[in-house]
Write an enzyme that holds these catalytic residues in place. Structure first.
Site, PDB file in Angstrom:
ATOM      1  N   HIS A  17       0.840  -1.198   0.000  1.00 56.16           N
ATOM      2  CA  HIS A  17       0.000   0.000   0.000  1.00 56.16           C
ATOM      3  C   HIS A  17       0.876   1.248   0.000  1.00 56.16           C
ATOM      4  O   HIS A  17       0.636   2.192  -0.750  1.00 56.16           O
ATOM      5  CB  HIS A  17      -0.879   0.056   1.260  1.00 56.16           C
ATOM      6  CG  HIS A  17      -1.950  -0.967   1.333  1.00 56.16           C
ATOM      7  ND1 HIS A  17      -2.107  -1.767   2.446  1.00 56.16           N
ATOM      8  CD2 HIS A  17      -2.926  -1.324   0.470  1.00 56.16           C
ATOM      9  CE1 HIS A  17      -3.153  -2.560   2.264  1.00 56.16           C
ATOM     10  NE2 HIS A  17      -3.666  -2.323   1.056  1.00 56.16           N
ATOM     11  N   LYS A  41     -16.439  -6.552   3.598  1.00 56.01           N
ATOM     12  CA  LYS A  41     -15.567  -7.073   4.643  1.00 56.01           C
ATOM     13  C   LYS A  41     -16.082  -6.558   5.982  1.00 56.01           C
ATOM     14  O   LYS A  41     -15.551  -5.611   6.541  1.00 56.01           O
ATOM     15  CB  LYS A  41     -14.122  -6.586   4.431  1.00 56.01           C
ATOM     16  CG  LYS A  41     -13.481  -7.051   3.150  1.00 56.01           C
ATOM     17  CD  LYS A  41     -12.070  -6.478   3.050  1.00 56.01           C
ATOM     18  CE  LYS A  41     -11.424  -6.820   1.743  1.00 56.01           C
ATOM     19  NZ  LYS A  41     -10.099  -6.203   1.609  1.00 56.01           N
ATOM     20  N   ARG A  91      -2.321  -5.835  -8.205  1.00 60.10           N
ATOM     21  CA  ARG A  91      -1.305  -6.865  -7.984  1.00 60.10           C
ATOM     22  C   ARG A  91      -1.329  -7.911  -9.085  1.00 60.10           C
ATOM     23  O   ARG A  91      -0.295  -8.460  -9.438  1.00 60.10           O
ATOM     24  CB  ARG A  91      -1.539  -7.558  -6.642  1.00 60.10           C
ATOM     25  CG  ARG A  91      -1.321  -6.654  -5.453  1.00 60.10           C
ATOM     26  CD  ARG A  91      -1.772  -7.341  -4.207  1.00 60.10           C
ATOM     27  NE  ARG A  91      -3.219  -7.578  -4.343  1.00 60.10           N
ATOM     28  CZ  ARG A  91      -4.006  -7.967  -3.375  1.00 60.10           C
ATOM     29  NH1 ARG A  91      -3.516  -8.211  -2.202  1.00 60.10           N
ATOM     30  NH2 ARG A  91      -5.291  -8.143  -3.563  1.00 60.10           N
TER      31      ARG A  91
END
Length: 167
Positions: A17, A41, A91
């Protein structure tokens, strides 16, 4: 002045991050890192306040970075803060699918807003907050994966949360 926002759950913030935040700070005059409440989440390891604190400590040396919290729509947040872009780190190809859908929705909600995707540096392509938490819970050393400024607090928080779950 060109402002970008960099939203995420940051539970906890990782060196991956931080790499995206640093790189975006070189592209924009002002970067607001937004701790977003992710409704997909529901249980975070760290509170919003803790995540903001971790980010403030981790980005203290980056002058054009600010930290904030938002529980609403990212596109609306961007509009309220005159942001021209949302910066997201990628990613893997699998990240792109989800981020692309979000980018299209954000563009629909705020036509002036652009999405900027920054690919993760090679050393962080595998790294996620979830992986850091799992590694720590299983007794692994996460020192090379989280900013040193918050390492001890992250380990303590993850271990406390794991202890609570075990009962």
């Amino acid at each position: 002045m060109k402002t970008a926002i960099c939203p995420g759950s940051f539970d906890p913030v990782t060196n991956g991050h931080l790499d995206i935040i640093r790189r975006s700070s070189k592209m924009f005059d002002r970067v607001i890192v937004v701790v977003a409440r992710n409704y997909n989440k529901p249980s975070s390891c760290f509170s919003d306040v803790q995540r903001v604190d971790f980010l403030k400590r981790s980005t203290a040396g980056i002058e054009n970075v600010e930290i904030d919290i938002s529980g609403g729509l990212t596109a609306e947040y961007a509009k309220r803060h005159d942001a021209v872009a949302i910066v997201k780190g990628l990613r893997a190809v699998s990240d792109f699918d989800t981020e692309f859908q979000q980018a299209l929705m954000n563009k629909k909600l705020n036509p002036e807003l652009e999405s900027v995707f920054i690919t993760a540096s090679a050393e962080y392509m595998f790294l996620s907050s979830s992986l850091v938490k799992q590694l720590c819970e299983l007794g692994g050393d996460i020192a090379e994966f989280v900013p040193r400024e918050i390492y001890e607090d992250v380990v303590k928080g993850i271990n406390n949360k794991a202890y609570e779950r075990r009962g």
